[in-house]
Motif scaffolding. Structure first.
Motif, mmCIF file in Angstrom:
data_model
loop_
_atom_site.group_PDB
_atom_site.id
_atom_site.type_symbol
_atom_site.label_atom_id
_atom_site.label_comp_id
_atom_site.label_asym_id
_atom_site.label_seq_id
_atom_site.Cartn_x
_atom_site.Cartn_y
_atom_site.Cartn_z
ATOM 1 N N THR A 135 -84.984 35.028 18.381
ATOM 2 C CA THR A 135 -84.135 34.748 17.227
ATOM 3 C C THR A 135 -82.960 35.718 17.124
ATOM 4 O O THR A 135 -82.023 35.466 16.354
ATOM 5 C CB THR A 135 -84.956 34.799 15.929
ATOM 6 O OG1 THR A 135 -85.640 36.064 15.845
ATOM 7 C CG2 THR A 135 -85.993 33.680 15.902
ATOM 8 N N VAL A 167 -87.807 28.646 22.455
ATOM 9 C CA VAL A 167 -87.491 29.728 21.514
ATOM 10 C C VAL A 167 -88.769 30.437 21.098
ATOM 11 O O VAL A 167 -89.749 29.798 20.685
ATOM 12 C CB VAL A 167 -86.782 29.176 20.259
ATOM 13 C CG1 VAL A 167 -86.372 30.323 19.341
ATOM 14 C CG2 VAL A 167 -85.567 28.345 20.649
ATOM 15 N N GLN A 183 -90.523 32.319 18.394
ATOM 16 C CA GLN A 183 -90.248 32.368 16.963
ATOM 17 C C GLN A 183 -91.380 32.908 16.104
ATOM 18 O O GLN A 183 -91.215 33.057 14.898
ATOM 19 C CB GLN A 183 -89.880 30.974 16.471
ATOM 20 C CG GLN A 183 -90.954 29.922 16.697
ATOM 21 C CD GLN A 183 -90.515 28.544 16.210
ATOM 22 O OE1 GLN A 183 -89.334 28.305 15.993
ATOM 23 N NE2 GLN A 183 -91.473 27.643 16.035
#
Length: 205
Positions: free
Chosen positions: A64, A130, A132
């Protein structure tokens, strides 16, 4: 992300991260940057082993904070980016033309940018992994906005698709992709990473 990589990350969650040893160059090649190359500011040696290249591509992800990395089993190897997190090629097929990233993901363009050095960057979206959830070591695969450097071997092909005029430091105009007229706007190369939220030279947070 390979299942065996995810299992190892859960089993050994506290392996120290690695910085500076892996790079993505302007032609979409993964490069091993050993200690000598780091000390002398050299680009490192391209990785020629096909299976290793595929392994890196399958386990390429970002966090992030905008840092991109290769999840090598339990160890996170952060990647130095020569330009952008993605490098695309224009790939013709029998029925259409596609844009493919260095990880063999299709990119859907929505525009393009041209910088002061004549580089072309494709703006659009592509599938990304991603990281996360730091507590549960979880990744998500999403279609996300992206910017990708167009491989220099495809600049001639792009110019055939484009209508250009010179601007102050670059080119502006439009180009055609899949029957759509898309914008081509100028940008300075120093603005790219901030505008698109990625870090070229990752460091510990």
């Amino acid at each position: 992300m390979d299942e065996q990589v995810l299992r190892s990350l859960i089993k050994w969650p506290n392996v120290p991260d690695c910085y500076g040893w892996l790079a993505l160059d302007r032609r979409g090649q993964w490069r091993m940057v050993d200690e000598y190359a780091q000390q002398h500011h050299l680009p490192g040696k391209p990785i020629d082993h096909a299976a290793l290249n595929e392994f890196i591509s399958r386990n390429y992800a970002n966090d992030t904070a905008g840092r991109y990395f290769f999840q090598n089993g339990p160890q996170r190897v952060f990647i130095t980016l020569a330009a952008t997190p993605w490098v695309v090629r224009i790939i013709p097929s029998e029925s259409s033309v596609q844009m493919m990233t260095q990880c063999h993901n299709q990119m859907t363009p929505s525009g393009a940018l041209s910088d002061e050095q004549g580089n072309i960057y494709i703006v659009g979206s592509t599938q990304q992994t991603v990281f996360q959830d730091t507590e549960n070591q979880q990744f998500a695969v999403k279609e996300m906005p992206a910017v990708a450097l167009l491989h220099d071997h495809d600049l001639d092909h792009f110019s055939e698709l484009a209508t250009l005029r010179e601007a102050a430091c670059s080119f502006v105009g439009s180009w055609t992709w899949s029957g759509q007229l898309l914008p081509l706007d100028p940008i300075h190369s120093d603005e790219l990473s901030q505008r698109f939220g990625y870090i070229q030279h990752p460091a510990p947070l």
